[in-house]
Structures are given as C-alpha cells and as structure tokens.
Design a protein around this motif. Structure first.
Motif, mmCIF file in Angstrom:
data_model
loop_
_atom_site.group_PDB
_atom_site.id
_atom_site.type_symbol
_atom_site.label_atom_id
_atom_site.label_comp_id
_atom_site.label_asym_id
_atom_site.label_seq_id
_atom_site.Cartn_x
_atom_site.Cartn_y
_atom_site.Cartn_z
ATOM 1 N N TRP A 69 40.453 37.029 30.071
ATOM 2 C CA TRP A 69 39.712 37.591 28.936
ATOM 3 C C TRP A 69 39.310 39.038 29.192
ATOM 4 O O TRP A 69 39.424 39.894 28.314
ATOM 5 C CB TRP A 69 38.476 36.749 28.661
ATOM 6 C CG TRP A 69 37.574 37.361 27.637
ATOM 7 C CD1 TRP A 69 37.708 37.290 26.275
ATOM 8 C CD2 TRP A 69 36.433 38.181 27.890
ATOM 9 N NE1 TRP A 69 36.711 38.008 25.663
ATOM 10 C CE2 TRP A 69 35.915 38.576 26.629
ATOM 11 C CE3 TRP A 69 35.799 38.617 29.039
ATOM 12 C CZ2 TRP A 69 34.789 39.379 26.512
ATOM 13 C CZ3 TRP A 69 34.682 39.421 28.934
ATOM 14 C CH2 TRP A 69 34.189 39.790 27.679
ATOM 15 N N SER A 70 38.826 39.319 30.405
ATOM 16 C CA SER A 70 38.324 40.664 30.698
ATOM 17 C C SER A 70 39.451 41.663 30.922
ATOM 18 O O SER A 70 39.279 42.865 30.687
ATOM 19 C CB SER A 70 37.418 40.633 31.931
ATOM 20 O OG SER A 70 38.162 40.293 33.090
ATOM 21 N N GLY A 71 40.596 41.181 31.383
ATOM 22 C CA GLY A 71 41.703 42.089 31.675
ATOM 23 C C GLY A 71 41.463 42.955 32.898
ATOM 24 O O GLY A 71 42.209 43.916 33.131
ATOM 25 N N ASN A 72 40.440 42.606 33.707
ATOM 26 C CA ASN A 72 40.102 43.426 34.869
ATOM 27 C C ASN A 72 40.741 42.932 36.158
ATOM 28 O O ASN A 72 40.602 43.573 37.195
ATOM 29 C CB ASN A 72 38.575 43.456 35.070
ATOM 30 C CG ASN A 72 37.859 44.179 33.946
ATOM 31 O OD1 ASN A 72 38.425 45.057 33.309
ATOM 32 N ND2 ASN A 72 36.614 43.796 33.687
ATOM 33 N N ALA A 73 41.404 41.799 36.111
ATOM 34 C CA ALA A 73 41.918 41.189 37.338
ATOM 35 C C ALA A 73 43.327 41.692 37.644
ATOM 36 O O ALA A 73 44.215 41.664 36.793
ATOM 37 C CB ALA A 73 41.910 39.680 37.217
ATOM 38 N N ASP A 74 43.497 42.150 38.872
ATOM 39 C CA ASP A 74 44.811 42.500 39.378
ATOM 40 C C ASP A 74 45.261 41.430 40.361
ATOM 41 O O ASP A 74 44.580 40.410 40.546
ATOM 42 C CB ASP A 74 44.772 43.879 40.046
ATOM 43 C CG ASP A 74 44.449 44.980 39.038
ATOM 44 O OD1 ASP A 74 44.942 44.897 37.896
ATOM 45 O OD2 ASP A 74 43.700 45.915 39.397
ATOM 46 N N LEU A 75 46.360 41.676 41.040
ATOM 47 C CA LEU A 75 46.912 40.689 41.965
ATOM 48 C C LEU A 75 45.893 40.234 43.013
ATOM 49 O O LEU A 75 45.789 39.019 43.282
ATOM 50 C CB LEU A 75 48.161 41.244 42.637
ATOM 51 C CG LEU A 75 48.852 40.306 43.643
ATOM 52 C CD1 LEU A 75 49.301 39.022 42.954
ATOM 53 C CD2 LEU A 75 50.016 41.016 44.321
ATOM 54 N N PRO A 76 45.111 41.125 43.644
ATOM 55 C CA PRO A 76 44.154 40.646 44.658
ATOM 56 C C PRO A 76 43.145 39.632 44.106
ATOM 57 O O PRO A 76 42.765 38.693 44.826
ATOM 58 C CB PRO A 76 43.449 41.936 45.111
ATOM 59 C CG PRO A 76 44.423 43.026 44.844
ATOM 60 C CD PRO A 76 45.129 42.609 43.590
ATOM 61 N N GLN A 77 42.698 39.804 42.862
ATOM 62 C CA GLN A 77 41.760 38.845 42.286
ATOM 63 C C GLN A 77 42.409 37.470 42.107
ATOM 64 O O GLN A 77 41.779 36.441 42.362
ATOM 65 C CB GLN A 77 41.230 39.362 40.945
ATOM 66 C CG GLN A 77 40.151 40.423 41.049
ATOM 67 C CD GLN A 77 40.716 41.780 41.442
ATOM 68 O OE1 GLN A 77 41.884 42.078 41.177
ATOM 69 N NE2 GLN A 77 39.898 42.611 42.068
ATOM 70 N N TRP A 78 43.660 37.469 41.678
ATOM 71 C CA TRP A 78 44.352 36.193 41.505
ATOM 72 C C TRP A 78 44.632 35.541 42.853
ATOM 73 O O TRP A 78 44.568 34.302 42.967
ATOM 74 C CB TRP A 78 45.649 36.411 40.722
ATOM 75 C CG TRP A 78 45.403 36.766 39.293
ATOM 76 C CD1 TRP A 78 45.594 37.981 38.706
ATOM 77 C CD2 TRP A 78 44.890 35.907 38.269
ATOM 78 N NE1 TRP A 78 45.246 37.936 37.372
ATOM 79 C CE2 TRP A 78 44.808 36.679 37.077
ATOM 80 C CE3 TRP A 78 44.498 34.572 38.238
ATOM 81 C CZ2 TRP A 78 44.343 36.146 35.877
ATOM 82 C CZ3 TRP A 78 44.038 34.040 37.046
ATOM 83 C CH2 TRP A 78 43.963 34.821 35.882
ATOM 84 N N VAL A 79 44.930 36.340 43.861
ATOM 85 C CA VAL A 79 45.142 35.788 45.203
ATOM 86 C C VAL A 79 43.843 35.182 45.737
ATOM 87 O O VAL A 79 43.841 34.121 46.365
ATOM 88 C CB VAL A 79 45.682 36.880 46.149
ATOM 89 C CG1 VAL A 79 45.733 36.362 47.580
ATOM 90 C CG2 VAL A 79 47.069 37.324 45.714
ATOM 91 N N MET A 80 42.719 35.871 45.480
ATOM 92 C CA MET A 80 41.419 35.328 45.881
ATOM 93 C C MET A 80 41.173 33.973 45.234
ATOM 94 O O MET A 80 40.717 33.021 45.883
ATOM 95 C CB MET A 80 40.310 36.308 45.481
ATOM 96 C CG MET A 80 38.899 35.878 45.856
ATOM 97 S SD MET A 80 38.094 34.731 44.684
ATOM 98 C CE MET A 80 38.045 35.751 43.204
ATOM 99 N N LEU A 81 41.499 33.856 43.964
ATOM 100 C CA LEU A 81 41.292 32.595 43.251
ATOM 101 C C LEU A 81 42.221 31.508 43.796
ATOM 102 O O LEU A 81 41.820 30.343 43.921
ATOM 103 C CB LEU A 81 41.532 32.819 41.755
ATOM 104 C CG LEU A 81 40.957 31.768 40.795
ATOM 105 C CD1 LEU A 81 39.465 31.598 41.008
ATOM 106 C CD2 LEU A 81 41.241 32.178 39.349
#
Length: 339
Positions: A69-81
C-alpha cells in the motif's frame, strides 16, 4: 487512510486473528500438541501450544500488505519479512523438537543481519560510524527478539506488550501526522488488532499459548519496527514504549549470568513471574503491565516543554512503580495457568 478505512483494516485483522487462532486451537487439540506443566512452568494443566501458527502468518501478511500500500518497500524490506517468516518456521520446528541454543542463536543472527539492510538510515542518528551503528543494531535486535521470547511466560503478557507497542506507534503516527511515520503507524495498528484477536483466546485462563512460533517472529518484527522508528528520528518513543520488557528481561538475565547460570534455560525469576508466585493472578499482572504501558505511551506525548531527560526519568519511574507493585501489592489467592 480515512477513519472508516482504518476501522475496516483493524477490524479485518482482529476478526481474522480471532477466527484463525480458534482454528489453530482446534488443530492443536486434535493433534494433542500440548505444553505439559513442569517445575519451571506457571501453569498447572496441559494446554495447547502453538498459537503463533495463527499470529505469525497474519503478521507477515499484514506487514506485506502495508508495504504494498505504501509503496515504500524495496528488496531489503521484503527480505526482512521473508526472514520473519523463516524464523516462524524454524521456531515451530523448535517448539516440536527442541533445537540446540547454538542453532537457534545462529539462525537468529543470520535473520537479523539480513534484516538490518531494511533499515536505511543510521539508528543512532550519526553518533557513531555507520559500520558500528550496524553492529550495535544487530546485537540490540537479537537481544530484543530473545527477551521478547523470554518474557512470554504468563497468560496475556505477550499480547498486552505487543499490542501496547503497536498502539504507541499508531498513536505517534496519528498525533504526529508526518509522512515518514504513516506506514509504521498502520503496521502498529495491525499488530494491535492481531494481538487483540489472539488475546480473546490467551487471556487468563488461556485456552492456548503462543509458543516460540509466535513470540520469536513477533519479537523480530517489533524489533525492526522500533529500530525503524528510531532511524526515522523518533528514538525516544522507540526506547520508552518497550521499557518494562527491556528492564525486566535485562536485569533478570544479567543477574542469572553473574551467578553463572545458563541464561537460555527456562526459569521463574522475572518480576512478573515473582508476582504470580506471590499469588497475583495472571490477569492481574497482565492488567498492571497494560496500565503501565498506557502510561508510557502518555509519556511520549507529554507537552513539548518536557525535555528528553525528564521524559526518560518519568518513564523509568513508571517501570519502577510497576515492579514495586508486582513485588509488594497484597494478594490473596494463587491462580496458575500459563506457558
């Protein structure tokens, strides 16, 4: 989001958590996956353990939805998740088969080292070189997810603590509507809703326990949330909101370490455990922690003329009063039932 959208968002995750936890409870009962009482337990009857099978998938889905929704997540955020989800699977295996502490800690360090790249700015606000900032963040994050797991010892306590932190982050985003806090505020609200749904089943007397499958990834995500809050400039709320957990776990584990005990072994020495041993009910202890956490949230929003040292002193006083209440408030009966 509008008020209606926020209500729908939180309502969906509250109801989803309540229903999915109920389904997991039925599964755990059918499979006889029970936490059996022992001399270190705070509960007296076998109780299903593994409520994190409901909480962790919802948590990962909710954070991912906010990222989209925010559009602020890049690859590192998805890897963290993804690391949070991996910790959940590893912890479920640990719940069932008891992994060695070395394997657990090694996997946690890998998850945190991977996850630290999801924090773009220095958490310590440039006070130390970036490489040292990263090292200190890794150590703090690993400690936080472990202390969060260590503190999950009576009915309702983890739901209260996680929900309180989520509520505090949401309040910060709501009352200080700056763009850099909006996505974190939605995540805080989602955590509050998920834990409220879980507490329906985990409040004393608990129908089921969270288990490592829930407390470890929950501590991991909350650790990221607080560190991200600090990296975006709100380091004081990031320190104050979890202050009771930080004090209780750190003091207790340091005391046990100085005595030469194996700090990763189960025990009954945390302040909240001492309170239940004195005869205070699990619900009473969790309610006291809830009140103290609400007071800590209010400290964050004291008038702007209160400086940082005053806020920290007031927050420390609240925690000291909470601990004093656990140790000295008069009690009548002993009620036991928890993980």
């Amino acid at each position: 989001m509008s008020f209606a959208a926020l209500a729908i968002f939180s309502g969906c995750f509250l109801i989803g958590s309540m229903l999915l936890t109920w389904a997991v409870l039925l599964y755990l009962r059918r499979k006889a996956i029970l936490d059996m009482p022992n001399h270190r337990s705070s509960h007296a009857v076998p109780t299903p353990r593994g409520g994190g099978l409901a909480v962790t998938p919802l948590l990962v889905f909710m954070v991912g939805a906010v990222f989209l929704w925010s559009g602020n997540a890049d690859l590192p955020q998805w890897v963290m998740l993804a690391a949070a989800a991996a910790l959940g699977m590893l912890s479920w295996f640990d719940d069932r088969h008891d992994l060695s502490p070395a394997i657990r800690f090694a996997c946690q360090f890998v998850a945190v080292i991977v996850g630290v790249f999801a924090i773009d700015s220095p958490v310590l606000q440039g006070l130390v070189p970036m490489w040292l900032d990263r090292v200190l963040v890794v150590l703090a994050w690993v400690w936080f997810l472990n202390l969060f797991n260590f503190m999950d010892g009576i009915d309702g306590i983890t739901g209260v603590e996680a929900g309180s932190i989520g509520a505090g982050v949401f309040a910060l985003a709501l009352l200080m509507p700056l763009p850099e806090f909006i996505d974190l505020g939605y995540i805080g609200l989602g955590i509050l809703a998920i834990m409220a749904g879980f507490l329906i089943w985990n409040w004393h007397p608990a129908k089921l326990f969270l288990g490592d499958v829930g407390s470890v990834p929950l501590g991991f995500v909350l650790g990221w949330l607080l560190l991200e809050l600090a990296a975006r400039g709100a380091w004081m709320p990031a320190l104050i909101l979890p202050l009771y957990y930080l004090v209780d776990a750190t003091f207790t584990l340091m005391k046990r370490g100085l005595r030469g005990e194996k700090v990763w072994h189960a025990h009954r020495e945390h302040f909240y455990q001492q309170a239940t041993q004195r005869g205070m009910s699990h619900a009473g202890v969790s309610f006291l922690i809830m009140l103290a956490n609400l007071a800590l949230i209010l400290v964050v929003f004291l008038p702007t003329d209160a400086d940082v040292s005053e806020r920290l002193a007031i927050a420390a006083m609240i925690v000291v009063l909470l601990i004093a209440g656990m140790k000295f408030l008069p009690v009548k009966t002993v009620k036991t039932h928890s993980p």
